[in-house]
Design an enzyme around this catalytic site. Structure first.
Site, PDB file in Angstrom:
ATOM      1  N   HIS A  12     -62.315 -15.211  57.839  1.00 54.05           N
ATOM      2  CA  HIS A  12     -62.012 -14.064  58.715  1.00 54.05           C
ATOM      3  C   HIS A  12     -61.447 -14.460  60.076  1.00 54.05           C
ATOM      4  O   HIS A  12     -61.025 -13.597  60.837  1.00 54.05           O
ATOM      5  CB  HIS A  12     -63.275 -13.206  58.907  1.00 54.05           C
ATOM      6  CG  HIS A  12     -64.291 -13.829  59.814  1.00 54.05           C
ATOM      7  ND1 HIS A  12     -64.906 -15.027  59.505  1.00 54.05           N
ATOM      8  CD2 HIS A  12     -64.785 -13.453  61.015  1.00 54.05           C
ATOM      9  CE1 HIS A  12     -65.741 -15.349  60.486  1.00 54.05           C
ATOM     10  NE2 HIS A  12     -65.679 -14.413  61.406  1.00 54.05           N
ATOM     11  N   ARG A  13     -61.464 -15.755  60.396  1.00 50.59           N
ATOM     12  CA  ARG A  13     -60.873 -16.176  61.674  1.00 50.59           C
ATOM     13  C   ARG A  13     -59.448 -16.684  61.502  1.00 50.59           C
ATOM     14  O   ARG A  13     -58.764 -17.007  62.470  1.00 50.59           O
ATOM     15  CB  ARG A  13     -61.708 -17.306  62.290  1.00 50.59           C
ATOM     16  CG  ARG A  13     -62.983 -16.832  62.936  1.00 50.59           C
ATOM     17  CD  ARG A  13     -63.482 -17.851  63.900  1.00 50.59           C
ATOM     18  NE  ARG A  13     -63.462 -19.212  63.325  1.00 50.59           N
ATOM     19  CZ  ARG A  13     -63.891 -20.286  63.969  1.00 50.59           C
ATOM     20  NH1 ARG A  13     -64.371 -20.162  65.175  1.00 50.59           N
ATOM     21  NH2 ARG A  13     -63.845 -21.478  63.385  1.00 50.59           N
ATOM     22  N   GLY A  17     -57.017 -13.622  57.368  1.00 50.80           N
ATOM     23  CA  GLY A  17     -58.356 -13.025  57.411  1.00 50.80           C
ATOM     24  C   GLY A  17     -58.565 -12.171  58.654  1.00 50.80           C
ATOM     25  O   GLY A  17     -59.133 -11.074  58.575  1.00 50.80           O
ATOM     26  N   SER A 108     -50.336 -17.839  46.634  1.00 48.79           N
ATOM     27  CA  SER A 108     -49.109 -18.112  47.368  1.00 48.79           C
ATOM     28  C   SER A 108     -47.937 -18.147  46.378  1.00 48.79           C
ATOM     29  O   SER A 108     -48.125 -18.420  45.188  1.00 48.79           O
ATOM     30  CB  SER A 108     -49.283 -19.460  48.062  1.00 48.79           C
ATOM     31  OG  SER A 108     -48.053 -20.096  48.211  1.00 48.79           O
ATOM     32  N   SER A 109     -46.734 -17.926  46.900  1.00 51.54           N
ATOM     33  CA  SER A 109     -45.557 -17.902  46.024  1.00 51.54           C
ATOM     34  C   SER A 109     -45.278 -19.276  45.411  1.00 51.54           C
ATOM     35  O   SER A 109     -44.525 -19.377  44.443  1.00 51.54           O
ATOM     36  CB  SER A 109     -44.333 -17.423  46.797  1.00 51.54           C
ATOM     37  OG  SER A 109     -44.084 -18.302  47.865  1.00 51.54           O
ATOM     38  N   CYS A 110     -45.900 -20.331  45.960  1.00 47.92           N
ATOM     39  CA  CYS A 110     -45.631 -21.677  45.410  1.00 47.92           C
ATOM     40  C   CYS A 110     -46.288 -21.889  44.048  1.00 47.92           C
ATOM     41  O   CYS A 110     -46.089 -22.925  43.427  1.00 47.92           O
ATOM     42  CB  CYS A 110     -46.036 -22.760  46.387  1.00 47.92           C
ATOM     43  SG  CYS A 110     -47.802 -22.857  46.622  1.00 47.92           S
ATOM     44  N   TYR A 137     -51.555 -27.938  46.053  1.00 44.99           N
ATOM     45  CA  TYR A 137     -51.994 -26.628  46.548  1.00 44.99           C
ATOM     46  C   TYR A 137     -51.731 -25.558  45.476  1.00 44.99           C
ATOM     47  O   TYR A 137     -52.587 -24.715  45.185  1.00 44.99           O
ATOM     48  CB  TYR A 137     -51.175 -26.349  47.805  1.00 44.99           C
ATOM     49  CG  TYR A 137     -51.396 -25.053  48.510  1.00 44.99           C
ATOM     50  CD1 TYR A 137     -52.566 -24.812  49.220  1.00 44.99           C
ATOM     51  CD2 TYR A 137     -50.398 -24.072  48.529  1.00 44.99           C
ATOM     52  CE1 TYR A 137     -52.729 -23.627  49.915  1.00 44.99           C
ATOM     53  CE2 TYR A 137     -50.561 -22.894  49.221  1.00 44.99           C
ATOM     54  CZ  TYR A 137     -51.728 -22.678  49.907  1.00 44.99           C
ATOM     55  OH  TYR A 137     -51.897 -21.504  50.604  1.00 44.99           O
ATOM     56  N   LYS A 141     -54.331 -23.040  43.465  1.00 41.60           N
ATOM     57  CA  LYS A 141     -54.182 -21.579  43.504  1.00 41.60           C
ATOM     58  C   LYS A 141     -54.039 -20.993  42.090  1.00 41.60           C
ATOM     59  O   LYS A 141     -54.557 -19.918  41.803  1.00 41.60           O
ATOM     60  CB  LYS A 141     -52.965 -21.191  44.351  1.00 41.60           C
ATOM     61  CG  LYS A 141     -53.146 -21.457  45.833  1.00 41.60           C
ATOM     62  CD  LYS A 141     -54.181 -20.538  46.427  1.00 41.60           C
ATOM     63  CE  LYS A 141     -54.257 -20.637  47.929  1.00 41.60           C
ATOM     64  NZ  LYS A 141     -55.337 -19.823  48.478  1.00 41.60           N
ATOM     65  N   PRO A 164     -48.838 -13.676  48.201  1.00 42.39           N
ATOM     66  CA  PRO A 164     -47.925 -13.377  49.302  1.00 42.39           C
ATOM     67  C   PRO A 164     -46.763 -14.362  49.371  1.00 42.39           C
ATOM     68  O   PRO A 164     -46.906 -15.522  49.019  1.00 42.39           O
ATOM     69  CB  PRO A 164     -48.794 -13.554  50.559  1.00 42.39           C
ATOM     70  CG  PRO A 164     -50.159 -13.882  50.101  1.00 42.39           C
ATOM     71  CD  PRO A 164     -50.098 -14.267  48.662  1.00 42.39           C
ATOM     72  N   ASN A 166     -43.992 -16.147  52.174  1.00 40.80           N
ATOM     73  CA  ASN A 166     -44.310 -16.808  53.449  1.00 40.80           C
ATOM     74  C   ASN A 166     -44.780 -15.767  54.453  1.00 40.80           C
ATOM     75  O   ASN A 166     -44.109 -14.750  54.649  1.00 40.80           O
ATOM     76  CB  ASN A 166     -43.051 -17.473  54.023  1.00 40.80           C
ATOM     77  CG  ASN A 166     -42.483 -18.486  53.068  1.00 40.80           C
ATOM     78  OD1 ASN A 166     -43.146 -19.457  52.704  1.00 40.80           O
ATOM     79  ND2 ASN A 166     -41.256 -18.259  52.624  1.00 40.80           N
ATOM     80  N   LEU A 167     -45.913 -16.051  55.082  1.00 39.87           N
ATOM     81  CA  LEU A 167     -46.466 -15.119  56.062  1.00 39.87           C
ATOM     82  C   LEU A 167     -46.320 -15.705  57.458  1.00 39.87           C
ATOM     83  O   LEU A 167     -46.288 -16.925  57.627  1.00 39.87           O
ATOM     84  CB  LEU A 167     -47.947 -14.876  55.779  1.00 39.87           C
ATOM     85  CG  LEU A 167     -48.275 -14.330  54.390  1.00 39.87           C
ATOM     86  CD1 LEU A 167     -49.787 -14.291  54.191  1.00 39.87           C
ATOM     87  CD2 LEU A 167     -47.678 -12.937  54.207  1.00 39.87           C
ATOM     88  N   HIS A 180     -46.184 -23.939  59.255  1.00 40.97           N
ATOM     89  CA  HIS A 180     -45.078 -23.489  58.419  1.00 40.97           C
ATOM     90  C   HIS A 180     -43.804 -23.374  59.266  1.00 40.97           C
ATOM     91  O   HIS A 180     -43.862 -23.446  60.488  1.00 40.97           O
ATOM     92  CB  HIS A 180     -45.416 -22.133  57.789  1.00 40.97           C
ATOM     93  CG  HIS A 180     -46.481 -22.227  56.744  1.00 40.97           C
ATOM     94  ND1 HIS A 180     -47.713 -21.630  56.880  1.00 40.97           N
ATOM     95  CD2 HIS A 180     -46.509 -22.869  55.551  1.00 40.97           C
ATOM     96  CE1 HIS A 180     -48.444 -21.888  55.809  1.00 40.97           C
ATOM     97  NE2 HIS A 180     -47.748 -22.642  54.996  1.00 40.97           N
TER      98      HIS A 180
END
Ligand SMILES: NC(=O)c1ccc[n+]([C@@H]2O[C@H](COP(=O)([O-])OP(=O)(O)OC[C@H]3O[C@@H](n4cnc5c(N)ncnc54)[C@H](OP(=O)(O)O)[C@@H]3O)[C@@H](O)[C@H]2O)c1
Length: 315
Positions: A12-13, A17, A108-110, A137, A141, A164, A166-167, A180
């Site tokens: 959440h941090r 999150g 992730s899209s990866c 990674y 996932k 998601p 790239n955010l 990133h």
């Protein structure tokens, strides 16, 4: 599901999150639960199990992960594979044992093959080889997606995975070694502006990428929370991409850097194009609201306000 439902947001941090927490609070959800990694190390199975027994969350959102860019993925393959599997396995299994109503897993899209057709559809999962720089990674996932799918299939429970693109956004990681591309560019252009220097970027600038502002990502999680999604896996993005060069020029303009922009084409480019097919989420009624220019402006404003203590993630 109501506004008093006990919702545990793992991580959440973090950038994602914290956006989910803020959005849930703004919508009136009043029974939110969070623990920092110091308070609860999600790699520790025993600690995670007793936390679930004690707190009995009704819904779990998994936004905790070991996250980073190409450099970090490449240099720390073991952490990216093992820590991510440990974190998600402990959460998914504890949620199963405690019979939680809903679990939202963020990937992730990866996870999609390196050379999959574009735009990336959910059904391309596991049809070909992954991009080698972040396969550690990605494999972690993928096992999370599969665990949630298995629980859904075998026990009929509402475990769903959101992938998601790239955010970026407020609370991002601006450490040049582990961040990133978008936050790294913001920092580079900002520092070059301060020092009156040119900016040098990796690659040719021709690869195409898609970016989603983190508050839009949070909205998609709340959408998945408030609706029972019919399938186990959904892509989340804008459905629009641009070249890395166009991204750099947009950031340069927002930051106000007027110096030279140099491309070091001896450095690798990575995957030529990465765009999500988001028609499944669109068909269900979710769509992003914040465009790239507006999102970059918000992110740069936040970076300037928090410049003294922006997050620098060390491995
Ligand atoms: N950023 C992106 O571009 C992007 C793109 C696609 C998908 N995602 C996914 O979105 C999710 C969140 O990413 P993010 O960008 O928000 O990452 P982030 O800012 O690095 O946050 C990750 C969070 O995970 C927590 N965490 C890590 N290891 C932990 C551990 N051992 N025990 C407990 N907590 C731990 C950290 O908690 P503390 O702060 O308490 O240490 C941190 O707040 C991830 O699943 C990621 O794969 C992100």
């Amino acid at each position: 599901m109501n506004k008093e439902t006990k919702i545990y947001i793992a991580g959440h941090r973090g950038m994602v999150g914290s956006a989910i927490w803020r959005t849930l609070e703004a919508k009136g959800y009043s029974n939110l639960l969070g623990r920092t990694s110091q308070e609860l190390d999600l790699k520790d199975q025993i600690a995670v199990r007793s936390f679930f027994t004690e707190e009995q969350p009704e819904v779990v959102i998994d936004a905790a992960a070991r996250v980073g860019g190409i450099l970090a993925n490449n240099e720390y393959p073991y952490q990216f594979l093992m820590e991510n599997m440990q974190i998600q396995n402990n959460l998914i299994d504890a949620a199963m044992i405690q019979n939680v109503d809903k679990f939202i897993f963020l990937g992730s899209s990866c996870i999609y093959p390196k050379l999959a057709p574009q735009p990336l559809k959910e059904e391309y999962l596991l049809t070909d080889s992954l991009e080698p720089t972040n396969e550690w990674y990605a494999i972690a996932k993928i096992t999370g997606v599969k665990a949630c799918q298995a629980i859904r299939k075998q026990f009929g429970k509402d475990f769903v995975s959101l992938m998601p693109t790239n955010l970026y956004g407020t609370h991002d990681n601006f450490d040049l070694k582990t961040s990133h591309v978008l936050p790294a560019m913001i920092r580079k252009f900002h520092e070059a502006k301060q020092n009156g220097e040119p900016v040098e970027l990796w690659g040719s600038g021709t690869p195409m990428r898609e970016f989603l502002f983190v508050d839009d990502m949070a909205e998609s999680v709340i959408f998945a929370l408030e609706n029972k999604l019919p399938e186990h896996l959904y892509n989340v993005g804008t459905g629009e991409d641009l070249t890395i060069r166009e991204l750099a020029e947009t950031i340069q303009k927002v930051v106000g850097h007027t110096g030279e922009l140099i491309w070091d084409s001896s450095k690798p480019d990575g995957t030529p194009r990465k765009l999500m097919d988001i028609s499944k989420m669109h068909d269900l009624g979710w769509k992003h609201k914040i465009d790239l220019q507006e999102g970059i402006k918000k992110t740069y404003a936040w970076f300037l306000e928090n410049i003294e203590n922006v997050k620098e993630v060390k491995i």
